[in-house]
Enzyme design. Structure first.
Site, PDB file in Angstrom:
ATOM      1  N   GLY A   9       0.839  -1.200   0.000  1.00 57.40           N
ATOM      2  CA  GLY A   9       0.000   0.000   0.000  1.00 57.40           C
ATOM      3  C   GLY A   9       0.871   1.247   0.000  1.00 57.40           C
ATOM      4  O   GLY A   9       1.819   1.340   0.779  1.00 57.40           O
TER       5      GLY A   9
ATOM      6  N   CYS B 169       2.656  -7.953  -4.680  1.00 54.38           N
ATOM      7  CA  CYS B 169       3.084  -8.970  -5.653  1.00 54.38           C
ATOM      8  C   CYS B 169       3.022 -10.371  -5.053  1.00 54.38           C
ATOM      9  O   CYS B 169       3.908 -10.784  -4.293  1.00 54.38           O
ATOM     10  CB  CYS B 169       4.510  -8.642  -6.121  1.00 54.38           C
TER      11      CYS B 169
ATOM     12  N   GLY C  54       5.394  -1.906   3.770  1.00 51.77           N
ATOM     13  CA  GLY C  54       4.897  -2.426   5.048  1.00 51.77           C
ATOM     14  C   GLY C  54       5.394  -3.835   5.323  1.00 51.77           C
ATOM     15  O   GLY C  54       6.362  -4.297   4.705  1.00 51.77           O
ATOM     16  N   ASP C  55       4.702  -4.554   6.219  1.00 51.29           N
ATOM     17  CA  ASP C  55       5.245  -5.841   6.670  1.00 51.29           C
ATOM     18  C   ASP C  55       5.356  -6.890   5.558  1.00 51.29           C
ATOM     19  O   ASP C  55       6.337  -7.629   5.513  1.00 51.29           O
ATOM     20  CB  ASP C  55       4.495  -6.380   7.897  1.00 51.29           C
TER      21      ASP C  55
ATOM     22  N   SER D 274       5.922  -6.357   2.408  1.00 49.88           N
ATOM     23  CA  SER D 274       7.061  -5.966   1.563  1.00 49.88           C
ATOM     24  C   SER D 274       8.378  -6.262   2.276  1.00 49.88           C
ATOM     25  O   SER D 274       9.358  -6.694   1.649  1.00 49.88           O
ATOM     26  CB  SER D 274       6.988  -4.469   1.266  1.00 49.88           C
TER      27      SER D 274
ATOM     28  N   ASP E 118      -0.208   2.595   8.435  1.00 53.53           N
ATOM     29  CA  ASP E 118      -0.766   1.882   9.599  1.00 53.53           C
ATOM     30  C   ASP E 118       0.069   1.977  10.881  1.00 53.53           C
ATOM     31  O   ASP E 118      -0.448   1.742  11.967  1.00 53.53           O
ATOM     32  CB  ASP E 118      -0.939   0.389   9.263  1.00 53.53           C
TER      33      ASP E 118
ATOM     34  N   ASP F 176       2.114  -0.086  12.053  1.00 55.95           N
ATOM     35  CA  ASP F 176       1.952  -1.354  12.772  1.00 55.95           C
ATOM     36  C   ASP F 176       3.193  -2.244  12.643  1.00 55.95           C
ATOM     37  O   ASP F 176       3.084  -3.467  12.661  1.00 55.95           O
ATOM     38  CB  ASP F 176       0.711  -2.096  12.233  1.00 55.95           C
TER      39      ASP F 176
ATOM     40  N   ARG G  69     -26.313  15.225  15.088  1.00 52.36           N
ATOM     41  CA  ARG G  69     -26.258  13.846  14.621  1.00 52.36           C
ATOM     42  C   ARG G  69     -25.019  13.127  15.123  1.00 52.36           C
ATOM     43  O   ARG G  69     -23.986  13.745  15.363  1.00 52.36           O
ATOM     44  CB  ARG G  69     -26.153  13.837  13.099  1.00 52.36           C
TER      45      ARG G  69
ATOM     46  N   GLU H 166     -16.203  10.495  20.665  1.00 49.97           N
ATOM     47  CA  GLU H 166     -16.966   9.963  21.811  1.00 49.97           C
ATOM     48  C   GLU H 166     -16.484   8.561  22.151  1.00 49.97           C
ATOM     49  O   GLU H 166     -16.481   8.139  23.297  1.00 49.97           O
ATOM     50  CB  GLU H 166     -18.461   9.893  21.461  1.00 49.97           C
TER      51      GLU H 166
ATOM     52  N   SER I  19     -26.722  15.356  21.332  1.00 52.18           N
ATOM     53  CA  SER I  19     -26.739  14.049  20.679  1.00 52.18           C
ATOM     54  C   SER I  19     -25.806  13.972  19.472  1.00 52.18           C
ATOM     55  O   SER I  19     -25.771  12.966  18.782  1.00 52.18           O
ATOM     56  CB  SER I  19     -28.165  13.672  20.282  1.00 52.18           C
TER      57      SER I  19
ATOM     58  N   HIS J 296      -9.430   5.273   1.128  1.00 50.15           N
ATOM     59  CA  HIS J 296      -8.109   5.538   0.545  1.00 50.15           C
ATOM     60  C   HIS J 296      -7.717   7.005   0.534  1.00 50.15           C
ATOM     61  O   HIS J 296      -6.562   7.311   0.219  1.00 50.15           O
ATOM     62  CB  HIS J 296      -8.029   4.942  -0.868  1.00 50.15           C
TER      63      HIS J 296
HETATM   64  O1  F6P Z   1      -1.617  -1.350   4.791  1.00 45.91           O
HETATM   65  C1  F6P Z   1      -2.093  -0.123   4.398  1.00 45.91           C
HETATM   66  C2  F6P Z   1      -3.570  -0.148   4.130  1.00 45.91           C
HETATM   67  O2  F6P Z   1      -3.963   1.136   3.718  1.00 45.91           O
HETATM   68  C3  F6P Z   1      -4.459  -0.640   5.271  1.00 45.91           C
HETATM   69  O3  F6P Z   1      -4.720   0.331   6.243  1.00 45.91           O
HETATM   70  C4  F6P Z   1      -5.695  -1.067   4.518  1.00 45.91           C
HETATM   71  O4  F6P Z   1      -6.396  -2.016   5.259  1.00 45.91           O
HETATM   72  C5  F6P Z   1      -5.127  -1.649   3.258  1.00 45.91           C
HETATM   73  O5  F6P Z   1      -3.869  -1.040   3.064  1.00 45.91           O
HETATM   74  C6  F6P Z   1      -5.972  -1.451   2.025  1.00 45.91           C
HETATM   75  O6  F6P Z   1      -5.357  -2.107   0.965  1.00 45.91           O
HETATM   76  P1  F6P Z   1      -5.736  -1.932  -0.571  1.00 45.91           P
HETATM   77  O7  F6P Z   1      -5.267  -0.583  -1.007  1.00 45.91           O
HETATM   78  O8  F6P Z   1      -5.011  -3.020  -1.256  1.00 45.91           O
HETATM   79  O9  F6P Z   1      -7.223  -2.023  -0.640  1.00 45.91           O
END
Ligand code: F6P
Length: 334
Positions: A23, A85, A114-115, A117, A140, A142, A175, A200, A228, A264
């Site tokens: 991503g 890939c 990310g992880d 890759s 993320d 993460d 709302r 909230e 509310s 996105h």
């Molecule tokens: O890992 C990054 C991320 O944006 C995540 O937060 C999300 O769940 C995922 O990629 C979405 O992936 P794709 O762009 O392949 O739909």
């Protein structure tokens, strides 16, 4: 300001390559620029690989120069394009990728992603012996071994910009809004966004969601004269549709929430100053690590210091959200 490691160069590298994978994340462009400019300043040729590992395995590689990365520091996305890939999970395909790198005298590869890759990066380095350095590029945040990832800060700010606008209409119509942010397996984005927008409640994969707790919270708000209107930030979680399911449950409890999926939009946009600096430093340091003879590492940041973390450690351990952060979100919406 990050504390940067001082590394002694032990290797004269002829050429290196850089790719972005998985991503995309705002800040990937300044990271590429950091790699290219640092490499060229040391007399190292730099190749860009298009479309991540998908481009690598078919040799979609081109030589970059200083001008190739002009005017990208402020741009979201990745100029090298990205891809997830599946084929790279096959050892035979990785062998083919290593041969393509060797054919071009490429003696080091920088992988930004990310992880998933970084898993590909670790396997390629271990199996081929070609030095690979990873950079944590994901909104993320993460990834174990680093407190921050390229793109996280921008994603938070993008979500906040949207939620501040949603808050205006939420207040006007009194709302309740459920706003879904990204984060399939982790609530890092949701927690930070929730704190910063005064949500909230924050719904994250790490904590079991109970509709009763949410209804109790909303009833309590009314008793306290809070009105509310309100924002509930929901991390998308592993199964799509969670936010709509929560909305439906709320409707069954006499609420009429509106749902907004940010999706996105969080992955795009101009990187924040924070992400530009982080990505630029990490990109330039990746070259220093390769010159210093490192391989199979990720460049991370811990306690304000840029450092190296073994890729195996990064991939074998999960980064978990500290309970204190979860408590913080609860404390602030009392
Ligand atoms: O890992 C990054 C991320 O944006 C995540 O937060 C999300 O769940 C995922 O990629 C979405 O992936 P794709 O762009 O392949 O739909």
């Amino acid at each position: 300001m990050y504390k940067l490691p001082a590394l002694d160069a032990v290797k004269e590298l002829k050429a290196i390559a850089v790719l972005t994978s998985g991503g995309d994340a705002p800040g990937m462009n300044p990271a590429i620029r950091g790699v290219v400019r640092a490499a060229l300043s040391h007399g190292i040729r730099v190749y860009g690989v298009n479309r991540g590992y998908s481009g690598l395995i078919i040799g979609d590689i081109w030589e970059m120069n200083s001008r190739s990365v002009s005017n990208i520091v402020q741009r979201g996305g990745t100029m090298l394009k990205s891809d997830r890939c599946e084929a790279f999970k096959d050892p035979a395909v990785r062998k083919q990728a290593a041969e393509i790198l060797r054919e071009r005298d490429i003696e080091g590869l920088v992988v930004i992603g990310g992880d998933g890759s970084l898993t590909g990066a670790a396997l390629l380095a271990e199996e081929s012996g070609i030095p690979v350095v990873g950079l944590p590029g994901t909104i993320d945040n993460d990834i174990h071994g680093t407190e921050d990832t390229i793109g996280f800060d921008t994603a938070i700010n993008t979500a906040l910009d949207a939620i501040d606008k949603i808050r205006d209409t939420a207040l006007s119509h009194e709302r309740l809004f459920l706003v879904e942010v990204m984060g399939r397996d982790s609530g890092f984005i949701a927690t930070q966004v929730g704190i910063a927008c005064g949500a909230e409640m924050v719904v994250i994969p790490e904590v079991e969601f109970k509709i009763e707790s949410l209804c109790f919270q909303l009833a309590n708000n009314r008793v306290k004269g809070k009105g509310s209107s309100g924002i509930i930030v929901v991390a998308e979680g592993p199964r799509s549709g969670l936010t709509y399911r929560i909305a439906q449950q709320l409707e069954e409890h006499d609420q009429a929430p509106r749902v907004c999926i940010l999706g996105h939009i969080q992955r795009g946009g101009s990187p924040t100053g924070h992400d530009r600096v982080l990505a630029s430093c990490m990109g330039a340091m990746a070259v220093d690590y390769l010159r210093a003879g490192y391989s199979s590492i990720m460049v991370g940041v811990q306690k304000g210091e840029i450092l190296d973390v073994p890729l195996r450690e990064v991939l074998e351990r999960n980064k978990s959200l500290d309970r204190e952060w979860i408590e913080m979100t609860r404390l602030l919406h009392k």
